[in-house]
Design a protein around this motif. Structure first.
Motif, short mmCIF file in Angstrom:
data_model
loop_
_atom_site.label_atom_id
_atom_site.label_comp_id
_atom_site.label_asym_id
_atom_site.label_seq_id
_atom_site.Cartn_x
_atom_site.Cartn_y
_atom_site.Cartn_z
N TYR A 33 -67.71 23.42 -32.66
CA TYR A 33 -66.87 22.79 -32.77
C TYR A 33 -65.77 22.35 -31.86
O TYR A 33 -65.68 20.91 -31.88
CB TYR A 33 -65.85 23.90 -34.57
N ASP A 71 -70.83 17.40 -33.54
CA ASP A 71 -71.33 17.01 -35.37
C ASP A 71 -72.35 17.73 -36.11
O ASP A 71 -73.42 17.76 -35.42
CB ASP A 71 -71.24 15.06 -35.92
N GLY A 76 -69.94 19.10 -41.90
CA GLY A 76 -68.42 18.57 -41.56
C GLY A 76 -68.92 16.30 -42.01
O GLY A 76 -67.31 16.18 -42.21
N SER A 96 -66.92 23.47 -45.13
CA SER A 96 -65.85 22.10 -44.19
C SER A 96 -64.96 23.11 -45.06
O SER A 96 -63.80 22.19 -44.27
CB SER A 96 -66.25 21.46 -45.57
N VAL A 154 -63.87 23.81 -41.19
CA VAL A 154 -64.06 22.06 -40.76
C VAL A 154 -62.34 21.48 -40.90
O VAL A 154 -61.82 21.42 -39.91
CB VAL A 154 -64.58 21.09 -40.67
#
Length: 283
Positions: A71, A76, A80, A176, A179
């Motif tokens: 990250y 990617d 995400g 997520s 993220v």
């Protein structure tokens, strides 16, 4: 930790999704490839820790190092972009179309799979001295993981498929969240702490992550796991991808967007003052 308010990091989420839609094919594939490769190495690292220490919690505590690294380097994962990219479409950003969203998902899936597959081959070589001997203890463990998380679900039929799907949903709810948590801070330490917690949770709980599985199952097949490619696709990868999409978009992307990006009208207090959500009278 330089905390960013929810309404501000939700805007960052939408901006990130928009940027990914318009990213070049080359950059999208390279970033996805590296993300898949790094996460695969982290998975191999965690399994090695589990085997050598006999403590699954130790592997779960240390696994997030891979997620944090990828990250921070701007790579990617499919999990995400499942959450971020659709927000740009929902927010009606100029030029963002459903086709653009699907293009991004397809490219990231391809890059993630290629990266994870390359690492799976490399690790299989290290576990077997170039396929010249039987897999070592870690390699055997990876083969057994592949069997249990394909044929193990198949034994339960529809109930197994439902369980697999729900584990995929729960996984990307947490991933997520990681993220988004990285967007809650402007410092490296704050980002890492925010990411570490939900990633550790998903790994220890045994939830199903489509990119981690892109490493575990192909490497399991290379190492003599007693399951087939179709077992892997039907009884793991495809339902996991769908579950990851539902979990990330429904429980993270849309919920944050609806309540912080498109906040409902505030209610009037009995005195006629308007109270904001933090309980402070509005000016």
């Amino acid at each position: 930790m330089s905390y960013v308010q929810p309404q501000d990091f939700v805007t960052k989420m939408i901006d990130a999704g928009e940027a990914k839609v318009f990213m070049s094919t080359r950059d999208t594939l390279i970033r996805a490839f590296m993300a898949g490769a790094i996460l695969a190495l982290a998975a191999a690292f965690a399994v090695t820790i589990n085997v050598q220490t006999g403590q699954p919690l130790a592997g779960a505590i240390l696994f997030p190092v891979g997620f944090c690294l990828l990250y921070l380097m701007g790579f990617d994962l499919l999990t995400g972009v499942f959450t971020l990219v659709p927000l740009a479409l929902i927010d009606k950003r100029p030029g963002v179309t459903l086709g653009g969203v699907l293009r991004n998902w397809g490219l990231v899936f391809t890059g993630n799979f290629a990266g994870a597959l390359i690492v799976a081959l490399m690790m299989a070589i290290t576990f077997t001295f170039g396929f010249s001997v039987e897999p070592n203890e870690v390699g055997q463990k990876i083969g057994h993981i592949g069997e249990g998380r394909t044929l193990g679900y198949a034994e339960h039929g529809a109930a197994g498929m439902l369980t697999l799907f729900i584990r995929g949903v729960l996984c990307n709810w947490m991933v997520s969240t990681g993220v988004v948590a990285a967007m809650m801070s402007t410092s490296v330490s704050g980002k890492v702490i925010g990411m570490w917690m939900p990633i550790m949770l998903f790994f220890y709980m045994g939830f199903e992550h489509s990119i981690v599985n892109m490493f575990l199952f192909p490497s399991g097949l290379m190492l003599g796991g007693n399951f087939s490619i179709m077992d892997y696709l039907i009884w793991n990868e495809i339902p996991t991808v769908i579950g990851n999409l539902v979990g990330g978009l429904s429980f993270v992307g849309l919920t944050l967007y609806v309540t912080h990006g498109r906040t409902g009208a505030k209610r009037a207090a009995p005195s006629g003052r308007i109270i904001d959500p933090a309980g402070v009278p509005a000016e």
